[in-house]
Design a protein around this motif. Sequence first.
Motif, PDB file in Angstrom:
ATOM      1  N   ARG A  55       4.964  -7.618   2.386  1.00  0.00           N
ATOM      2  CA  ARG A  55       3.935  -6.672   2.020  1.00  0.00           C
ATOM      3  C   ARG A  55       4.420  -5.771   0.882  1.00  0.00           C
ATOM      4  N   ASN A  56       5.665  -5.321   0.981  1.00  0.00           N
ATOM      5  CA  ASN A  56       6.222  -4.492  -0.093  1.00  0.00           C
ATOM      6  C   ASN A  56       6.234  -5.247  -1.414  1.00  0.00           C
ATOM      7  N   ASP A  57       6.562  -6.559  -1.336  1.00  0.00           N
ATOM      8  CA  ASP A  57       6.609  -7.354  -2.563  1.00  0.00           C
ATOM      9  C   ASP A  57       5.222  -7.441  -3.178  1.00  0.00           C
ATOM     10  N   TYR A  58       4.197  -7.688  -2.339  1.00  0.00           N
ATOM     11  CA  TYR A  58       2.840  -7.780  -2.879  1.00  0.00           C
ATOM     12  C   TYR A  58       2.383  -6.445  -3.433  1.00  0.00           C
ATOM     13  N   ALA A  59       2.702  -5.353  -2.703  1.00  0.00           N
ATOM     14  CA  ALA A  59       2.292  -4.033  -3.195  1.00  0.00           C
ATOM     15  C   ALA A  59       2.975  -3.720  -4.497  1.00  0.00           C
ATOM     16  N   ASN A  60       4.195  -4.212  -4.676  1.00  0.00           N
ATOM     17  CA  ASN A  60       4.929  -3.921  -5.902  1.00  0.00           C
ATOM     18  C   ASN A  60       4.413  -4.735  -7.061  1.00  0.00           C
ATOM     19  N   ASP A  84      -5.938 -11.276   2.915  1.00  0.00           N
ATOM     20  CA  ASP A  84      -4.741 -10.436   2.799  1.00  0.00           C
ATOM     21  C   ASP A  84      -3.917 -10.491   4.083  1.00  0.00           C
ATOM     22  N   VAL A  85      -4.584 -10.297   5.198  1.00  0.00           N
ATOM     23  CA  VAL A  85      -3.884 -10.262   6.484  1.00  0.00           C
ATOM     24  C   VAL A  85      -3.315 -11.630   6.840  1.00  0.00           C
ATOM     25  N   ASN A  86      -4.078 -12.687   6.579  1.00  0.00           N
ATOM     26  CA  ASN A  86      -3.600 -14.036   6.904  1.00  0.00           C
ATOM     27  C   ASN A  86      -2.336 -14.381   6.128  1.00  0.00           C
ATOM     28  N   THR A  87      -2.260 -13.940   4.882  1.00  0.00           N
ATOM     29  CA  THR A  87      -1.046 -14.201   4.095  1.00  0.00           C
ATOM     30  C   THR A  87       0.170 -13.581   4.756  1.00  0.00           C
ATOM     31  N   LEU A  88       0.019 -12.340   5.247  1.00  0.00           N
ATOM     32  CA  LEU A  88       1.137 -11.669   5.906  1.00  0.00           C
ATOM     33  C   LEU A  88       1.422 -12.276   7.270  1.00  0.00           C
ATOM     34  N   LEU A  89       0.386 -12.695   7.985  1.00  0.00           N
ATOM     35  CA  LEU A  89       0.592 -13.322   9.292  1.00  0.00           C
ATOM     36  C   LEU A  89       1.320 -14.654   9.172  1.00  0.00           C
ATOM     37  N   ASP A  90       1.180 -15.324   8.046  1.00  0.00           N
ATOM     38  CA  ASP A  90       1.898 -16.590   7.855  1.00  0.00           C
ATOM     39  C   ASP A  90       3.404 -16.367   7.935  1.00  0.00           C
ATOM     40  N   SER A 132      -2.452  -5.217   9.480  1.00  0.00           N
ATOM     41  CA  SER A 132      -3.690  -4.751   8.845  1.00  0.00           C
ATOM     42  C   SER A 132      -3.577  -3.284   8.461  1.00  0.00           C
ATOM     43  N   LYS A 133      -3.035  -2.491   9.359  1.00  0.00           N
ATOM     44  CA  LYS A 133      -2.880  -1.066   9.073  1.00  0.00           C
ATOM     45  C   LYS A 133      -1.916  -0.845   7.908  1.00  0.00           C
ATOM     46  N   MET A 134      -0.766  -1.500   7.946  1.00  0.00           N
ATOM     47  CA  MET A 134       0.228  -1.301   6.904  1.00  0.00           C
ATOM     48  C   MET A 134      -0.252  -1.832   5.563  1.00  0.00           C
ATOM     49  N   ALA A 135      -0.956  -2.954   5.581  1.00  0.00           N
ATOM     50  CA  ALA A 135      -1.474  -3.507   4.320  1.00  0.00           C
ATOM     51  C   ALA A 135      -2.522  -2.587   3.718  1.00  0.00           C
ATOM     52  N   ARG A 136      -3.341  -1.981   4.560  1.00  0.00           N
ATOM     53  CA  ARG A 136      -4.356  -1.041   4.058  1.00  0.00           C
ATOM     54  C   ARG A 136      -3.677   0.115   3.323  1.00  0.00           C
ATOM     55  N   LEU A 137      -2.590   0.620   3.858  1.00  0.00           N
ATOM     56  CA  LEU A 137      -1.882   1.719   3.206  1.00  0.00           C
ATOM     57  C   LEU A 137      -1.154   1.244   1.953  1.00  0.00           C
ATOM     58  N   ALA A 138      -0.568   0.067   2.018  1.00  0.00           N
ATOM     59  CA  ALA A 138       0.214  -0.430   0.880  1.00  0.00           C
ATOM     60  C   ALA A 138      -0.686  -0.808  -0.291  1.00  0.00           C
ATOM     61  N   TYR A 139      -1.815  -1.452  -0.002  1.00  0.00           N
ATOM     62  CA  TYR A 139      -2.690  -1.906  -1.075  1.00  0.00           C
ATOM     63  C   TYR A 139      -3.633  -0.809  -1.558  1.00  0.00           C
ATOM     64  N   ASP A 156       6.248   7.006   2.379  1.00  0.00           N
ATOM     65  CA  ASP A 156       4.900   7.170   2.918  1.00  0.00           C
ATOM     66  C   ASP A 156       4.524   6.044   3.882  1.00  0.00           C
ATOM     67  N   LEU A 157       4.932   4.817   3.589  1.00  0.00           N
ATOM     68  CA  LEU A 157       4.544   3.686   4.422  1.00  0.00           C
ATOM     69  C   LEU A 157       5.404   3.550   5.666  1.00  0.00           C
ATOM     70  N   LEU A 158       6.698   3.758   5.506  1.00  0.00           N
ATOM     71  CA  LEU A 158       7.639   3.454   6.578  1.00  0.00           C
ATOM     72  C   LEU A 158       8.264   4.691   7.209  1.00  0.00           C
ATOM     73  N   LYS A 159       7.852   5.887   6.763  1.00  0.00           N
ATOM     74  CA  LYS A 159       8.428   7.133   7.300  1.00  0.00           C
ATOM     75  C   LYS A 159       9.954   7.101   7.221  1.00  0.00           C
ATOM     76  N   LEU A 160      10.424   6.650   6.078  1.00  0.00           N
ATOM     77  CA  LEU A 160      11.856   6.487   5.870  1.00  0.00           C
ATOM     78  C   LEU A 160      12.236   7.278   4.628  1.00  0.00           C
ATOM     79  N   ASP A 161      12.879   8.401   4.829  1.00  0.00           N
ATOM     80  CA  ASP A 161      13.204   9.292   3.712  1.00  0.00           C
ATOM     81  C   ASP A 161      14.609   8.972   3.203  1.00  0.00           C
TER      82      ASP A 161
END
Length: 452
Positions: free
Chosen positions: A447-452, A418-424, A403-410, A135-140
Amino acid sequence: MRFRAMFGILVGTCAALFLATSHTAAPQNSPKAVIDTYCVTCHNQKLNTAGLALDTLDVTKPSANAEVWERVIEKLRAGSMPPPGRPRPDIATYRATAIWLENEIDHAWLAKPNPGRIGAVQRLNRTEYNNAIRDLLKLDIDVKSQLPGDETADGSFDNFADSLTISTAHMERYLSVARQVTRLATGLPPSLPKVDRFEIPLHVLQEDRQDEDLPLGSRGGMAIHYNFPVDGDYSIKVRLQRQYQDYIKGMGWQQQLDVRLDGRLLKRFKVGGEAKGRPAAASYEGDGEPGFAGDDSWEKYMQIGGDAGLEIRVPVGAGPHLVGVYFVREMWEPEGLPQPIQRGRVITNDAVYMDYANLGAVSIGGPYNPAGIAKDTPSRRAIFTCQPKTASEEAACATKILSKMARLAYRRPVTPSDVNTLLDFYNSGRKDGGSREAQARQGAASRNDYAN
């Protein structure tokens, strides 16, 4: 058990006091008056009927003993008590009292929620993680086999927080998969070529068309939806099915095997019908009994040569493609008088020498001679929603993407933190000279690690 039974009698008796009577007037008494009149007369400290005294509870504050009053409400709604002959109020009074108790308990809980102790951490199970990648990465792709197994809660569901433990092995495997997946999604070429193998179970019959993605007129085989990481050359190697002593099945006559990519014919092979020398007796193929083996050339063909050379190398563009491998269907009937079918004890025993050959496995390897970063795949289109033209635009673009990907993941609105952590992660990589794609991969993995 005895207390619960007595308690059930108690609340049932109390509940039924509110049920049908000859009264028709609207409810006028307060809940406390109703409880005192119809319940406390039996269930008090003196009589202690059913082992419970309702006069010790404050009915004006039911949330203080919510468990008791919830059971009383249940009995009120069911109307299972009191015994015949006991006085009861009218139905309206009974319903009004039940509703009042429910509202008081609900309002108290909403004012100060207390869900009790829950799991401190809940990770995604294998299926949920696989679906998140899709769903996040369009990778089946299927990564479940690369992750440790999930426990179940008393043999039921495997997505309960309490049953989803997190060990060091879990963390290492999830992180490893995240690195592989995000590299594939962003189109970065793998460090080394790899080979993925797809097998057909030995007990699956391949006498008809196996998949709707295979063409009409096909028999057996498989349709493989495969994500090719980058532009490059890839090998497709076919192994035919063997019985338990490694004899290739159906090698007594020539058959046609097709390999297609997205419906386009890549190669048509001819298999079977080229064994030389005296064959082994049909009833003893592979049994290893003295005197029943075939000539050496026949044995080598049946175990090695029958599918030697069933391999092609073809250039493929990055992204998802359909690989189809199957036999061309040929209808036939054996000559001579019909005879009873004689095969081994099970399908794994018999080489079915004059029957259909079967597909055993397909291996896809590569990329060989990769062309670099994949530029146009469904994953990249989903991730890279902007393309900075100058260095000054990179930070804004990275913020938009993450921001877009984090919104979907979280699965919630993201905060600046949230965004600043990923931008680091992105910024640290750019300082070290990494590409935008590489840092996007690093941010996606985090982001995947945080979502998990």
